[in-house]
Scaffold this active site. Structure first.
Site, PDB file in Angstrom:
ATOM      1  N   SER A 126       0.835  -1.206   0.000  1.00 19.36           N
ATOM      2  CA  SER A 126       0.000   0.000   0.000  1.00 19.36           C
ATOM      3  C   SER A 126       0.862   1.246   0.000  1.00 19.36           C
ATOM      4  O   SER A 126       1.977   1.251   0.545  1.00 19.36           O
ATOM      5  CB  SER A 126      -0.854  -0.027   1.275  1.00 19.36           C
ATOM      6  OG  SER A 126      -1.460   1.222   1.487  1.00 19.36           O
ATOM      7  N   TYR A 150      -1.940  -0.959  10.831  1.00 20.54           N
ATOM      8  CA  TYR A 150      -2.206  -1.538   9.505  1.00 20.54           C
ATOM      9  C   TYR A 150      -1.010  -1.297   8.586  1.00 20.54           C
ATOM     10  O   TYR A 150      -0.494  -2.208   7.930  1.00 20.54           O
ATOM     11  CB  TYR A 150      -3.481  -0.931   8.902  1.00 20.54           C
ATOM     12  CG  TYR A 150      -3.616  -1.202   7.418  1.00 20.54           C
ATOM     13  CD1 TYR A 150      -3.874  -2.492   6.959  1.00 20.54           C
ATOM     14  CD2 TYR A 150      -3.444  -0.173   6.470  1.00 20.54           C
ATOM     15  CE1 TYR A 150      -3.964  -2.752   5.594  1.00 20.54           C
ATOM     16  CE2 TYR A 150      -3.535  -0.431   5.121  1.00 20.54           C
ATOM     17  CZ  TYR A 150      -3.794  -1.711   4.683  1.00 20.54           C
ATOM     18  OH  TYR A 150      -3.868  -1.964   3.331  1.00 20.54           O
ATOM     19  N   LYS A 154       1.935  -3.893   6.638  1.00 19.39           N
ATOM     20  CA  LYS A 154       2.323  -3.915   5.220  1.00 19.39           C
ATOM     21  C   LYS A 154       3.842  -3.759   5.088  1.00 19.39           C
ATOM     22  O   LYS A 154       4.477  -4.458   4.302  1.00 19.39           O
ATOM     23  CB  LYS A 154       1.603  -2.794   4.452  1.00 19.39           C
ATOM     24  CG  LYS A 154       0.096  -3.036   4.311  1.00 19.39           C
ATOM     25  CD  LYS A 154      -0.181  -4.227   3.424  1.00 19.39           C
ATOM     26  CE  LYS A 154      -1.624  -4.693   3.497  1.00 19.39           C
ATOM     27  NZ  LYS A 154      -1.865  -5.957   2.811  1.00 19.39           N
TER      28      LYS A 154
HETATM   29  P1  NAD Z   1     -11.231  -6.742   1.300  1.00 13.35           P
HETATM   30  O1  NAD Z   1     -11.438  -6.696   2.779  1.00 13.35           O
HETATM   31  O2  NAD Z   1     -12.383  -6.456   0.425  1.00 13.35           O
HETATM   32  O3  NAD Z   1     -10.606  -8.147   0.882  1.00 13.35           O
HETATM   33  C1  NAD Z   1      -9.759  -8.890   1.723  1.00 13.35           C
HETATM   34  C2  NAD Z   1     -10.338 -10.287   1.813  1.00 13.35           C
HETATM   35  O4  NAD Z   1      -9.491 -11.087   2.640  1.00 13.35           O
HETATM   36  C3  NAD Z   1     -11.722 -10.325   2.452  1.00 13.35           C
HETATM   37  O5  NAD Z   1     -12.607 -11.013   1.591  1.00 13.35           O
HETATM   38  C4  NAD Z   1     -11.519 -11.077   3.769  1.00 13.35           C
HETATM   39  O6  NAD Z   1     -12.656 -11.858   4.094  1.00 13.35           O
HETATM   40  C5  NAD Z   1     -10.299 -11.920   3.446  1.00 13.35           C
HETATM   41  N1  NAD Z   1      -9.466 -12.281   4.603  1.00 13.35           N
HETATM   42  C6  NAD Z   1      -8.970 -11.487   5.571  1.00 13.35           C
HETATM   43  N2  NAD Z   1      -8.244 -12.197   6.436  1.00 13.35           N
HETATM   44  C7  NAD Z   1      -8.258 -13.484   5.999  1.00 13.35           C
HETATM   45  C8  NAD Z   1      -7.683 -14.689   6.465  1.00 13.35           C
HETATM   46  N3  NAD Z   1      -6.949 -14.728   7.582  1.00 13.35           N
HETATM   47  N4  NAD Z   1      -7.908 -15.827   5.762  1.00 13.35           N
HETATM   48  C9  NAD Z   1      -8.655 -15.814   4.635  1.00 13.35           C
HETATM   49  N5  NAD Z   1      -9.233 -14.701   4.161  1.00 13.35           N
HETATM   50  C10 NAD Z   1      -9.036 -13.548   4.829  1.00 13.35           C
HETATM   51  O7  NAD Z   1     -10.017  -5.751   0.977  1.00 13.35           O
HETATM   52  P2  NAD Z   1      -9.482  -5.254  -0.428  1.00 13.35           P
HETATM   53  O8  NAD Z   1      -9.797  -3.808  -0.535  1.00 13.35           O
HETATM   54  O9  NAD Z   1      -9.893  -6.162  -1.498  1.00 13.35           O
HETATM   55  O10 NAD Z   1      -7.922  -5.368  -0.170  1.00 13.35           O
HETATM   56  C11 NAD Z   1      -7.155  -6.458  -0.656  1.00 13.35           C
HETATM   57  C12 NAD Z   1      -5.705  -6.265  -0.245  1.00 13.35           C
HETATM   58  O11 NAD Z   1      -5.218  -5.031  -0.770  1.00 13.35           O
HETATM   59  C13 NAD Z   1      -5.471  -6.197   1.257  1.00 13.35           C
HETATM   60  O12 NAD Z   1      -4.262  -6.849   1.538  1.00 13.35           O
HETATM   61  C14 NAD Z   1      -5.346  -4.723   1.521  1.00 13.35           C
HETATM   62  O13 NAD Z   1      -4.583  -4.459   2.668  1.00 13.35           O
HETATM   63  C15 NAD Z   1      -4.647  -4.255   0.269  1.00 13.35           C
HETATM   64  N6  NAD Z   1      -4.863  -2.848  -0.037  1.00 13.35           N
HETATM   65  C16 NAD Z   1      -6.135  -2.382  -0.166  1.00 13.35           C
HETATM   66  C17 NAD Z   1      -6.342  -1.034  -0.433  1.00 13.35           C
HETATM   67  C18 NAD Z   1      -7.729  -0.474  -0.551  1.00 13.35           C
HETATM   68  O14 NAD Z   1      -7.895   0.722  -0.438  1.00 13.35           O
HETATM   69  N7  NAD Z   1      -8.760  -1.271  -0.788  1.00 13.35           N
HETATM   70  C19 NAD Z   1      -5.246  -0.165  -0.584  1.00 13.35           C
HETATM   71  C20 NAD Z   1      -3.956  -0.685  -0.460  1.00 13.35           C
HETATM   72  C21 NAD Z   1      -3.772  -2.038  -0.184  1.00 13.35           C
HETATM   73  C1  UD1 Z   2      -7.018   5.243   3.270  1.00 14.60           C
HETATM   74  C2  UD1 Z   2      -6.253   4.571   4.389  1.00 14.60           C
HETATM   75  C3  UD1 Z   2      -4.870   4.191   3.881  1.00 14.60           C
HETATM   76  C4  UD1 Z   2      -4.964   3.339   2.621  1.00 14.60           C
HETATM   77  C5  UD1 Z   2      -5.727   4.130   1.570  1.00 14.60           C
HETATM   78  C6  UD1 Z   2      -5.834   3.354   0.274  1.00 14.60           C
HETATM   79  C7  UD1 Z   2      -7.219   5.670   6.337  1.00 14.60           C
HETATM   80  C8  UD1 Z   2      -6.991   6.645   7.476  1.00 14.60           C
HETATM   81  N1  UD1 Z   2      -6.184   5.511   5.493  1.00 14.60           N
HETATM   82  O1  UD1 Z   2      -6.363   6.454   3.062  1.00 14.60           O
HETATM   83  O2  UD1 Z   2      -4.179   3.449   4.862  1.00 14.60           O
HETATM   84  O3  UD1 Z   2      -3.678   3.030   2.122  1.00 14.60           O
HETATM   85  O4  UD1 Z   2      -7.023   4.435   2.098  1.00 14.60           O
HETATM   86  O5  UD1 Z   2      -7.088   2.998  -0.034  1.00 14.60           O
HETATM   87  O6  UD1 Z   2      -8.274   5.049   6.244  1.00 14.60           O
HETATM   88  N2  UD1 Z   2     -12.486  11.674   3.308  1.00 14.60           N
HETATM   89  C9  UD1 Z   2     -13.504  12.523   3.659  1.00 14.60           C
HETATM   90  N3  UD1 Z   2     -14.650  11.976   4.155  1.00 14.60           N
HETATM   91  C10 UD1 Z   2     -14.830  10.642   4.328  1.00 14.60           C
HETATM   92  C11 UD1 Z   2     -13.777   9.790   3.965  1.00 14.60           C
HETATM   93  C12 UD1 Z   2     -12.607  10.336   3.471  1.00 14.60           C
HETATM   94  O7  UD1 Z   2     -13.392  13.723   3.520  1.00 14.60           O
HETATM   95  O8  UD1 Z   2     -15.905  10.223   4.799  1.00 14.60           O
HETATM   96  C13 UD1 Z   2     -11.258  12.244   2.713  1.00 14.60           C
HETATM   97  C14 UD1 Z   2      -9.986  11.949   3.458  1.00 14.60           C
HETATM   98  O9  UD1 Z   2      -9.719  12.920   4.430  1.00 14.60           O
HETATM   99  C15 UD1 Z   2      -8.963  11.938   2.313  1.00 14.60           C
HETATM  100  C16 UD1 Z   2      -9.765  11.423   1.114  1.00 14.60           C
HETATM  101  O10 UD1 Z   2     -11.124  11.645   1.434  1.00 14.60           O
HETATM  102  O11 UD1 Z   2      -8.542  13.242   2.031  1.00 14.60           O
HETATM  103  C17 UD1 Z   2      -9.559   9.948   0.841  1.00 14.60           C
HETATM  104  O12 UD1 Z   2      -9.822   9.218   2.025  1.00 14.60           O
HETATM  105  P1  UD1 Z   2      -9.820   7.625   2.052  1.00 14.60           P
HETATM  106  O13 UD1 Z   2     -10.706   7.124   0.999  1.00 14.60           O
HETATM  107  O14 UD1 Z   2     -10.108   7.210   3.461  1.00 14.60           O
HETATM  108  O15 UD1 Z   2      -8.334   7.239   1.640  1.00 14.60           O
HETATM  109  P2  UD1 Z   2      -6.931   7.664   2.294  1.00 14.60           P
HETATM  110  O16 UD1 Z   2      -7.085   8.726   3.295  1.00 14.60           O
HETATM  111  O17 UD1 Z   2      -5.991   7.936   1.181  1.00 14.60           O
END
Ligand code: NAD
Ligand code: UD1
Length: 337
Positions: A126, A150, A154
């Site tokens: 991330s 969190y 990572k």
């Molecule tokens: P998500 O929660 O939708 O998907 C993660 C899945 O993993 C879920 O379906 C959950 O049930 C499953 N899971 C969690 N722990 C588990 C375990 N111990 N065994 C089996 N299954 C398990 O999240 P996502 O948004 O799809 O994210 C996927 C990956 O990308 C994660 O590693 C997350 O940290 C990373 N990531 C997400 C974002 C984002 O904004 N969505 C940003 C950066 C990194």
């Molecule tokens: C979030 C995660 C970060 C992750 C990233 C990627 C948090 C604190 N951080 O960050 O660890 O890597 O997503 O997906 O959750 N905002 C509002 N109102 C809301 C929600 C968000 O104004 O209800 C604003 C936030 O202040 C920010 C922007 O929208 O400026 C994006 O927020 P968000 O979607 O939570 O993402 P990140 O802050 O980048």
């Protein structure tokens, strides 16, 4: 092409979109998920998009016996590892759960890869690993320094993988640092489905637009940005899924590890995103500006040159497309799956 790819966290948001792209490209995939943050209903949706019945095991990746059974019965030669807990605020309240799930889960997976000589590993990292004192755009070689449990899981996972690579010699890892994944599949059949109140901006906006929530709170109107609201690099989840396919190709063809940002390189403010969503949905999004959220930063966006240079991958879809696809998903599925 791989014999078989194991997707962990397969029914989650990014996992499910990647599953669809992999199946459509002809890969053989087996998915595992413990459903702690997703629904089995997703499986039927994947099948209707791809016309392929997804091969799914409900299980926890911390259970090495479950993993061994999968590796014994399938010739897995690549793991794409999404399974993790990902809510920043919750990780501050429950750090031990986050370290147990995200770190212990990774360790069990790597032990199994080692036992079964699976040499290709794609890891969901991330942008949150970058030190907040770096000036955006973030380059892959900038200083790291997460600010919450969190983020630490990572960064520690990256470190564990780097040590494992040295010890096992033949393991290759794609460290993919995602910026802000949003959007949904163009079919409107799969999309982000947060359980409870969304923590992130895009799903919150979508739930206001569909009438599930009254008002968006914008965290701060006095950031040093174009309009005072926070700026982020939103990337369409289907572009992101394709980034995983490019990473898999790189691992197979180059037989080397890589660390790359997956973003668009374009920053969008909260208000710009709200306005784009209003146009896509033809709905007014009521909002109020409230105080800043603890731990937030003003601006985050990627430099994306390295992913382009090494993998020939770049994101194609812009914020308007992201909003249209989220709106199609949200309006077709107002209460999720
Ligand atoms: P998500 O929660 O939708 O998907 C993660 C899945 O993993 C879920 O379906 C959950 O049930 C499953 N899971 C969690 N722990 C588990 C375990 N111990 N065994 C089996 N299954 C398990 O999240 P996502 O948004 O799809 O994210 C996927 C990956 O990308 C994660 O590693 C997350 O940290 C990373 N990531 C997400 C974002 C984002 O904004 N969505 C940003 C950066 C990194
Ligand atoms: C979030 C995660 C970060 C992750 C990233 C990627 C948090 C604190 N951080 O960050 O660890 O890597 O997503 O997906 O959750 N905002 C509002 N109102 C809301 C929600 C968000 O104004 O209800 C604003 C936030 O202040 C920010 C922007 O929208 O400026 C994006 O927020 P968000 O979607 O939570 O993402 P990140 O802050 O980048």
């Amino acid at each position: 092409m791989f014999a078989m790819i194991l997707l962990t966290g397969a029914t989650g948001y990014i996992g499910s979109h990647t599953w669809v792209e992999l199946l459509n490209a002809g890969h053989e995939v087996i998915g595992i998920d413990n459903l702690c943050n997703s629904s089995e209903k997703l499986l039927a949706r994947v099948e209707s998009i791809t016309n392929i019945k997804p091969n799914f095991i409900r299980g926890d990746i911390r259970n090495i016996d479950v993993l061994r059974k999968i590796f014994q019965s399938h010739n897995i030669d690549c793991v794409v590892h999404f399974a993790a807990l990902k809510a920043v605020g919750e990780s501050v309240e429950k750090p031990l759960e986050y370290y147990d799930n995200n770190i212990n889960g990774l360790l069990q997976l790597l032990r199994t890869c080692n036992e079964f000589s699976c040499e290709n590993f794609v890891f969901s990292s991330s942008a949150t690993v970058y030190h907040t004192e770096n000036n955006p755009p973030y380059f892959e070689n900038m200083a790291l320094g997460p600010v919450n449990p969190y983020g630490w899981t990572k960064m520690m996972s990256e470190q564990i993988l780097r040590n494992f690579e040295v010890a096992s010699l033949s393991t290759r890892v794609a460290y993919l640092r995602y910026f802000n994944p949003v959007g949904a599949h163009a079919s409107g059949l799969i999309g982000e489905n947060p359980l409870g109140a969304p923590n992130n901006l895009m799903p919150y906006i979508a739930q206001v637009a569909v009438g599930r929530r009254e008002l968006l709170s914008i965290y701060g109107g006095d950031w040093p940005t174009v309009d005072g609201t926070g700026v982020r690099d939103y990337i369409h989840v289907v572009d992101l899924a394709k980034g995983h396919m490019a990473a898999i190709d790189y691992l197979t063809q180059q037989k080397k590890s890589l660390t790359v940002n997956l973003g668009t390189g374009v920053g969008t403010s909260v208000l710009q995103l709200v306005h784009a969503f209003e146009i896509a949905s033809k709905k007014k999004i009521p909002y109020e500006i409230v105080s800043r959220r603890v731990g937030d930063i003003a601006v985050s966006y990627a430099n994306t040159d390295l992913a382009k240079k090494l993998m020939g991958w770049s994101a194609h879809m812009g914020v308007d497309q992201m909003c249209q696809d989220v709106w199609r998903w949200q309006s077709n599925n107002p209460s999720g799956y």
